[in-house]
Scaffold this motif. Structure first.
Motif, PDB file in Angstrom:
ATOM      1  N   GLU A 268       6.590  -0.231  -6.389  1.00 40.07           N
ATOM      2  CA  GLU A 268       6.538   1.142  -5.914  1.00 40.07           C
ATOM      3  C   GLU A 268       6.340   1.185  -4.409  1.00 40.07           C
ATOM      4  N   ILE A 269       6.924   2.196  -3.783  1.00 41.40           N
ATOM      5  CA  ILE A 269       6.777   2.403  -2.349  1.00 41.40           C
ATOM      6  C   ILE A 269       5.635   3.388  -2.130  1.00 41.40           C
ATOM      7  N   SER A 270       4.617   2.958  -1.423  1.00 43.24           N
ATOM      8  CA  SER A 270       3.423   3.782  -1.217  1.00 43.24           C
ATOM      9  C   SER A 270       3.339   4.241   0.235  1.00 43.24           C
ATOM     10  N   ALA A 271       2.883   5.477   0.431  1.00 44.64           N
ATOM     11  CA  ALA A 271       2.675   6.014   1.778  1.00 44.64           C
ATOM     12  C   ALA A 271       1.188   6.099   2.109  1.00 44.64           C
ATOM     13  N   ASP A 272       0.361   5.353   1.391  1.00 44.28           N
ATOM     14  CA  ASP A 272      -1.088   5.431   1.588  1.00 44.28           C
ATOM     15  C   ASP A 272      -1.556   4.480   2.691  1.00 44.28           C
ATOM     16  N   PRO A 273      -2.515   4.911   3.535  1.00 40.28           N
ATOM     17  CA  PRO A 273      -3.051   4.012   4.555  1.00 40.28           C
ATOM     18  C   PRO A 273      -3.861   2.892   3.911  1.00 40.28           C
ATOM     19  N   VAL A 274      -4.109   1.848   4.672  1.00 41.11           N
ATOM     20  CA  VAL A 274      -4.857   0.693   4.166  1.00 41.11           C
ATOM     21  C   VAL A 274      -5.886   0.264   5.217  1.00 41.11           C
ATOM     22  N   LEU A 275      -7.106  -0.014   4.744  1.00 41.66           N
ATOM     23  CA  LEU A 275      -8.124  -0.628   5.600  1.00 41.66           C
ATOM     24  C   LEU A 275      -8.082  -2.136   5.364  1.00 41.66           C
ATOM     25  N   LEU A 276      -7.707  -2.876   6.384  1.00 45.32           N
ATOM     26  CA  LEU A 276      -7.635  -4.336   6.284  1.00 45.32           C
ATOM     27  C   LEU A 276      -9.027  -4.930   6.449  1.00 45.32           C
ATOM     28  N   PRO A 277      -9.501  -5.732   5.488  1.00 45.07           N
ATOM     29  CA  PRO A 277     -10.825  -6.367   5.617  1.00 45.07           C
ATOM     30  C   PRO A 277     -10.727  -7.617   6.493  1.00 45.07           C
ATOM     31  N   VAL A 278     -11.067  -7.485   7.752  1.00 43.71           N
ATOM     32  CA  VAL A 278     -10.875  -8.552   8.740  1.00 43.71           C
ATOM     33  C   VAL A 278     -12.092  -9.474   8.761  1.00 43.71           C
ATOM     34  N   ARG A 279     -11.857 -10.784   8.641  1.00 47.35           N
ATOM     35  CA  ARG A 279     -12.914 -11.795   8.681  1.00 47.35           C
ATOM     36  C   ARG A 279     -12.849 -12.577   9.987  1.00 47.35           C
ATOM     37  N   ASP A 280     -13.945 -13.229  10.300  1.00 50.36           N
ATOM     38  CA  ASP A 280     -13.995 -14.089  11.479  1.00 50.36           C
ATOM     39  C   ASP A 280     -13.025 -15.249  11.294  1.00 50.36           C
ATOM     40  N   GLY A 281     -12.062 -15.390  12.197  1.00 50.14           N
ATOM     41  CA  GLY A 281     -11.066 -16.445  12.086  1.00 50.14           C
ATOM     42  C   GLY A 281      -9.687 -15.873  11.842  1.00 50.14           C
ATOM     43  N   ALA A 282      -8.861 -16.595  11.083  1.00 51.23           N
ATOM     44  CA  ALA A 282      -7.484 -16.173  10.813  1.00 51.23           C
ATOM     45  C   ALA A 282      -7.423 -15.297   9.569  1.00 51.23           C
ATOM     46  N   ASN A 283      -6.528 -14.305   9.600  1.00 54.07           N
ATOM     47  CA  ASN A 283      -6.320 -13.396   8.478  1.00 54.07           C
ATOM     48  C   ASN A 283      -4.815 -13.203   8.285  1.00 54.07           C
TER      49      ASN A 283
END
Length: 410
Positions: free
Chosen positions: A207-222
Motif C-alpha cells: 500500500e502507498i501511504s501518505a503518513d509522516p514517519v518519526l525515524l528513531p535515530v541512534r548513535d552511529g549509523a542508521n
C-alpha cells in the motif's frame, strides 16, 4: 427485466509495485550493496482514534476484537497519523482484553483523539517468498549465497540472512533455524549483497501511504526506509526545524550526515548536513558550500543512511502524494539484453465475480495521471498483467480507481 448498463465506481487504497535490479558482482570486485527501503507497506488491519493511554498501553473502540484480525506469525506496530506525535511508531507486544500493550511508553505520543493505524511488519517470506521466488543465489552457508542484510542500529551491527539450499528455507548466518518469519521493522531499511555476477530483478508491492514517519535515530549509523514522496528532495522530505529536526551545526562535524541510496544505483545523493550559523543556515553538501544539490529531486524509492553522534533522537520525514509539475523523478529504463517483463498478479477486488461484472484496472506512475491496463481474468479471482523490463520503475502498477460495470435490474 434488464435495463442499460450501470457504472459503479469506487476508489480503492492505491497499491504500488516497483521493480528493482539487484546489481551483480564480478569475481574479484568489491561486492556491491543494493539498498531497499520498504516504502510500500503491508495492508493496515485496523485503525481508528485512541480513547485512552496508560503507560505502554492504549485502547480504542473495537480493541478487544484486534486478536481476531491478527496473524500469530506476524509482528504488528501502531503508527500515529496525526497529533503531537505524528509519525511515531511502536511495536505491539500483547493484547490484554480491551488494551493493546506496546514496547514503549505512549503517553506523549498517542494522547486521546490521536488517529492511528495498525499494520504488520513485512517478513522475509512476505518480501522474497518462502520458496525464494526471485531466485537469489542459495547455498549451504551464507558465504556461498546472496545476502539480505538488516542493519541493527541499536547494536551497530549487521544481521545477515540467506536462503539455505539444503534445508530450502531462509536462515540467519551462523544459526541453523528457520528465519522466514523474521520481521523487517518499519521504518528500518535493508540492503542486498549479490554473490553472482549476473544482475537479478525483483519486484516489491504494498500500500502507498501518505503518513509522516518519526525515524528513531541512534548513535552511529542508521539505515531507514522513507515514506512515498513524489516531490522528494532533501529540503521537503526531512525536517530541519521544530522538535523532530535533524541535528544541525556550524559544520558537518557537528551535524547529522545524510546520504540517499536509490535501489537502481544511478541516483545516489549526498552526503548532506544542515548548517546553522548566524546569517547562514540551510542544507549543504558535505565538503562544499553547495546549497543547490539538496534541492534536486530524489528517487522516490531512496533509502536514507544517516550518521548521528549523541543521544537517541527522532527525526520527522514527510510523505507527499502530490506529483510536482514536471512529474516525479523516475530513473531511466535499463533492461538487459533478452530480459523478460515481470509478470504481476493482484487479487480481484470483487470475489467471487459475477459473469456480467467487468473490472477496470488503472495504473499510474505519479498518482495523478491514470491509464487503463489490459489484463486477463483468472478463474482463481486474480488479475494478471505485466511490468516492462526496467532498472527501476517506481509505483508502476499502482492500483486504484477500480470501477465495475453491471446491468441494472428491476
Amino acid at each position: 427485466m434488464l435495463g442499460p448498463a450501470t457504472v459503479f465506481a469506487a476508489e480503492t487504497t492505491p497499491l504500488g509495485i516497483y521493480a528493482v535490479k539487484i546489481a551483480g558482482t564480478a569475481p574479484g570486485e568489491t561486492r556491491a550493496r543494493t539498498y531497499l527501503g520498504i516504502q510500500l507497506l503491508q495492508p493496515a488491519n485496523f485503525g481508528g482514534l485512541v480513547v485512552q493511554t496508560d503507560g505502554k498501553r492504549f485502547t480504542f473502540n473495537g480493541a478487544s476484537e484486534l486478536p481476531l484480525h491478527s496473524d500469530a506469525d506476524k509482528e504488528y506496530y501502531v503508527h500515529a497519523i496525526n497529533g503531537p506525535g505524528a509519525g511515531f511508531i511502536a511495536r505491539i507486544e500483547a493484547y490484554e482484553g480491551a488494551w493493546v500493550r506496546c514496547d514503549q511508553d505512549l503517553g506523549a505520543w498517542l494522547p486521546p483523539g490521536t488517529q492511528f493505524s495498525i499494520r504488520p511488519n513485512p517478513r522475509l517470506t512476505d518480501l522474497f517468498g518462502a520458496d525464494n521466488r526471485f531466485g537469489f543465489v542459495s547455498g549451504e552457508n551464507a558465504a556461498q549465497s546472496d545476502k539480505v542484510v538488516l542493519w541493527d542500529s541499536r547494536e551497530q551491527e549487521e544481521r545477515i540472512y540467506y536462503f539455505n539450499s539444503t534445508r530450502s528455507r531462509w536462515e540467519e548466518k551462523g544459526i541453523e533455524a528457520d528465519a522466514g518469519n523474521t520481521p523487517i521493522r518499519y521504518p528500518n531499511g535493508l540492503y542486498i549483497v549479490r554473490h553472482s555476477a549476473t544482475p537479478l530483478r525483483i519486484a516489491l508491492k504494498g500500500e502507498i501511504s501518505a503518513d509522516p514517519v518519526l525515524l528513531p535515530v541512534r548513535d552511529g549509523a542508521n539505515v531507514f526506509s522513507l515514506p512515498v514522496n513524489l516531490s522528494a528532495s532533501l529540503a521537503n522530505l526531512v525536517s530541519s526545524s521544530g522538535p523532530f529536526a535533524v541535528k544541525s551545526g556550524k559544520n558537518a562535524a557537528q551535524s547529522d550526515i545524510l546520504s540517499f541510496e536509490d535501489p537502481a544505483g544511478v541516483a545516489g545523493s549526498g552526503p548532506f548536513y544542515y548548517r546553522s550559523r548566524s546569517n547562514d543556515t540551510g542544507w549543504r553538501a558535505v565538503g562544499t558550500n553547495d546549497s543547490d544539490a539538496p534541492l534536486q529531486p530524489l528517487d522516490m524509492l531512496s533509502t536514507l543512511v544517516l550518521r548521528h553522534e549523541g543521544e537517541d533522537a527522532f527525526v520527522r520525514v514527510n510523505a507527499d502524494l502530490t506529483a510536482p509539475p514536471g512529474g516525479p523523478f523516475v530513473p531511466p529504463a535499463d533492461p538487459d539484453p533478452g530480459e523478460l517483463p515481470l509478470e504481476v498478479e493482484v487479487p480481484n477486488p470483487v470475489n467471487p465475480s459475477p459473469a456480467e461484472l467487468t473490472i477496470v484496472l488503472e495504473t499510474s506512475k505519479d498518482l495523478a495521471t491514470w491509464s487503463p491496463v489490459s489484463f486477463t481474468p483468472r478463474a482463481d479471482h486474480r488479475v494478471f498483467f505485466q511490468l516492462p523490463p526496467a532498472k527501476a520503475v517506481p509505483s508502476t502498477g499502482s492500483v486504484s480507481n477500480c470501477s465495475e460495470q453491471r446491468p441494472a435490474s428491476s
